[in-house]
Design a protein around this motif. Structure first.
Motif, PDB file in Angstrom:
ATOM      1  N   VAL A   1      -1.827  -0.524 -10.630  1.00 40.93           N
ATOM      2  CA  VAL A   1      -2.973  -1.090  -9.916  1.00 40.93           C
ATOM      3  C   VAL A   1      -2.575  -2.127  -8.872  1.00 40.93           C
ATOM      4  O   VAL A   1      -3.392  -2.529  -8.050  1.00 40.93           O
ATOM      5  CB  VAL A   1      -3.995  -1.719 -10.893  1.00 40.93           C
ATOM      6  N   GLY A   2      -1.337  -2.582  -8.918  1.00 41.60           N
ATOM      7  CA  GLY A   2      -0.886  -3.596  -7.976  1.00 41.60           C
ATOM      8  C   GLY A   2       0.524  -4.027  -8.288  1.00 41.60           C
ATOM      9  O   GLY A   2       1.257  -3.334  -8.993  1.00 41.60           O
TER      10      GLY A   2
ATOM     11  N   ASP B   1      -7.178  -7.142   1.618  1.00 39.25           N
ATOM     12  CA  ASP B   1      -7.229  -5.824   2.278  1.00 39.25           C
ATOM     13  C   ASP B   1      -7.018  -4.684   1.288  1.00 39.25           C
ATOM     14  O   ASP B   1      -6.321  -3.714   1.580  1.00 39.25           O
ATOM     15  CB  ASP B   1      -6.191  -5.741   3.401  1.00 39.25           C
ATOM     16  N   GLY B   2      -7.608  -4.804   0.101  1.00 45.90           N
ATOM     17  CA  GLY B   2      -7.524  -3.753  -0.900  1.00 45.90           C
ATOM     18  C   GLY B   2      -6.262  -3.771  -1.738  1.00 45.90           C
ATOM     19  O   GLY B   2      -6.101  -2.957  -2.636  1.00 45.90           O
ATOM     20  N   VAL B   3      -5.346  -4.684  -1.459  1.00 48.84           N
ATOM     21  CA  VAL B   3      -4.099  -4.783  -2.222  1.00 48.84           C
ATOM     22  C   VAL B   3      -4.261  -5.873  -3.277  1.00 48.84           C
ATOM     23  O   VAL B   3      -4.663  -6.993  -2.977  1.00 48.84           O
ATOM     24  CB  VAL B   3      -2.903  -5.097  -1.289  1.00 48.84           C
ATOM     25  N   ARG B   4      -3.940  -5.522  -4.522  1.00 48.61           N
ATOM     26  CA  ARG B   4      -4.049  -6.469  -5.632  1.00 48.61           C
ATOM     27  C   ARG B   4      -2.671  -7.024  -5.981  1.00 48.61           C
ATOM     28  O   ARG B   4      -1.746  -6.271  -6.281  1.00 48.61           O
ATOM     29  CB  ARG B   4      -4.657  -5.772  -6.843  1.00 48.61           C
ATOM     30  N   VAL B   5      -2.569  -8.348  -5.935  1.00 48.44           N
ATOM     31  CA  VAL B   5      -1.347  -9.042  -6.326  1.00 48.44           C
ATOM     32  C   VAL B   5      -1.713  -9.950  -7.491  1.00 48.44           C
ATOM     33  O   VAL B   5      -2.682 -10.705  -7.423  1.00 48.44           O
ATOM     34  CB  VAL B   5      -0.753  -9.870  -5.165  1.00 48.44           C
TER      35      VAL B   5
ATOM     36  N   LYS C   1       0.837  -1.208   0.000  1.00 44.54           N
ATOM     37  CA  LYS C   1       0.000   0.000   0.000  1.00 44.54           C
ATOM     38  C   LYS C   1       0.868   1.252   0.000  1.00 44.54           C
ATOM     39  O   LYS C   1       0.616   2.201  -0.737  1.00 44.54           O
ATOM     40  CB  LYS C   1      -0.926   0.017   1.228  1.00 44.54           C
ATOM     41  N   GLN C   2       1.897   1.250   0.826  1.00 47.19           N
ATOM     42  CA  GLN C   2       2.811   2.391   0.921  1.00 47.19           C
ATOM     43  C   GLN C   2       3.539   2.626  -0.407  1.00 47.19           C
ATOM     44  O   GLN C   2       3.649   3.761  -0.871  1.00 47.19           O
ATOM     45  CB  GLN C   2       3.812   2.126   2.045  1.00 47.19           C
ATOM     46  N   LEU C   3       4.011   1.555  -1.034  1.00 52.93           N
ATOM     47  CA  LEU C   3       4.727   1.687  -2.303  1.00 52.93           C
ATOM     48  C   LEU C   3       3.820   2.174  -3.430  1.00 52.93           C
ATOM     49  O   LEU C   3       4.242   2.959  -4.275  1.00 52.93           O
ATOM     50  CB  LEU C   3       5.358   0.343  -2.695  1.00 52.93           C
ATOM     51  N   LEU C   4       2.576   1.714  -3.447  1.00 53.39           N
ATOM     52  CA  LEU C   4       1.657   2.081  -4.525  1.00 53.39           C
ATOM     53  C   LEU C   4       1.055   3.473  -4.346  1.00 53.39           C
ATOM     54  O   LEU C   4       0.547   4.047  -5.304  1.00 53.39           O
ATOM     55  CB  LEU C   4       0.540   1.040  -4.643  1.00 53.39           C
ATOM     56  N   LYS C   5       1.120   3.998  -3.133  1.00 51.91           N
ATOM     57  CA  LYS C   5       0.549   5.307  -2.853  1.00 51.91           C
ATOM     58  C   LYS C   5       1.134   6.391  -3.771  1.00 51.91           C
ATOM     59  O   LYS C   5       0.434   7.281  -4.221  1.00 51.91           O
ATOM     60  CB  LYS C   5       0.791   5.669  -1.378  1.00 51.91           C
ATOM     61  N   ASP C   6       2.409   6.279  -4.072  1.00 56.68           N
ATOM     62  CA  ASP C   6       3.092   7.256  -4.916  1.00 56.68           C
ATOM     63  C   ASP C   6       3.068   6.888  -6.400  1.00 56.68           C
ATOM     64  O   ASP C   6       3.727   7.528  -7.208  1.00 56.68           O
ATOM     65  CB  ASP C   6       4.548   7.409  -4.461  1.00 56.68           C
TER      66      ASP C   6
ATOM     67  N   TYR D   1      12.310 -15.550  -7.472  1.00 57.82           N
ATOM     68  CA  TYR D   1      11.084 -14.750  -7.537  1.00 57.82           C
ATOM     69  C   TYR D   1      11.345 -13.403  -8.179  1.00 57.82           C
ATOM     70  O   TYR D   1      12.431 -12.835  -8.041  1.00 57.82           O
ATOM     71  CB  TYR D   1      10.527 -14.503  -6.128  1.00 57.82           C
ATOM     72  N   THR D   2      10.329 -12.881  -8.852  1.00 61.03           N
ATOM     73  CA  THR D   2      10.372 -11.509  -9.343  1.00 61.03           C
ATOM     74  C   THR D   2       9.156 -10.781  -8.780  1.00 61.03           C
ATOM     75  O   THR D   2       8.110 -11.392  -8.530  1.00 61.03           O
ATOM     76  CB  THR D   2      10.339 -11.436 -10.882  1.00 61.03           C
ATOM     77  N   LEU D   3       9.288  -9.503  -8.570  1.00 57.27           N
ATOM     78  CA  LEU D   3       8.203  -8.678  -8.053  1.00 57.27           C
ATOM     79  C   LEU D   3       8.310  -7.330  -8.731  1.00 57.27           C
ATOM     80  O   LEU D   3       9.366  -6.694  -8.693  1.00 57.27           O
ATOM     81  CB  LEU D   3       8.339  -8.536  -6.532  1.00 57.27           C
ATOM     82  N   GLU D   4       7.240  -6.900  -9.392  1.00 55.52           N
ATOM     83  CA  GLU D   4       7.276  -5.622 -10.101  1.00 55.52           C
ATOM     84  C   GLU D   4       5.907  -4.956 -10.048  1.00 55.52           C
ATOM     85  O   GLU D   4       4.883  -5.615  -9.818  1.00 55.52           O
ATOM     86  CB  GLU D   4       7.727  -5.829 -11.543  1.00 55.52           C
ATOM     87  N   TYR D   5       5.895  -3.649 -10.252  1.00 55.08           N
ATOM     88  CA  TYR D   5       4.643  -2.915 -10.338  1.00 55.08           C
ATOM     89  C   TYR D   5       3.943  -3.279 -11.636  1.00 55.08           C
ATOM     90  O   TYR D   5       4.592  -3.597 -12.629  1.00 55.08           O
ATOM     91  CB  TYR D   5       4.898  -1.406 -10.347  1.00 55.08           C
TER      92      TYR D   5
END
Length: 115
Positions: free
Chosen positions: A32-33, A66-70, A22-27, A48-52
């Motif tokens: 969308v996730g 909790d409103g976070v889309r993965v 949530k904190q990272l996506l705020k900016d 593993y990879t993780l990206e916006y």
């Protein structure tokens, strides 16, 4: 007759991971996730990879918590089945950690794993 539906949870997030995403996506209002994937890398096979992400891919599985889309890439879906995504901070580092019950082995440096 009652229909029994079996639901397999691909990835569930700890409260710490949810808050950090949530904190990272705020900016980043255009995103969308986050998207989780796996790549062939390291000395033991997969990493593993993780990206916006700005949208859900056609073959992505979506997990909303909790409103976070993965979003989980198709290639990673069986690999990540039942995995807990956590965010861990200590004095020296902070990182997302995947606690995967399916892993049979990891490399010495912890960068890659095999199923």
């Amino acid at each position: 007759k009652k229909k029994i539906e079996i639901v397999y949870v691909l990835v569930f997030q700890t409260p710490s991971a949810v808050q950090k995403i949530k904190q990272l996506l705020k900016d980043k209002p255009e995103h969308v996730g986050v998207k989780v994937g796996v790549r062939t890398r390291g000395c033991n096979g997969l990493s593993y990879t993780l990206e916006y992400t700005k949208s859900k891919g056609d073959s992505d599985e979506e997990v909303v918590q909790d409103g976070v889309r993965v979003f989980i890439e198709k290639k990673a879906q069986l690999t990540l089945l039942g995995t807990e995504m956590d965010y861990v901070e200590d004095k020296l580092s902070s990182e997302f950690v995947f606690n995967n019950p399916n892993i049979k082995g990891t490399c010495g440096c912890g960068e890659s794993f095999n199923i």
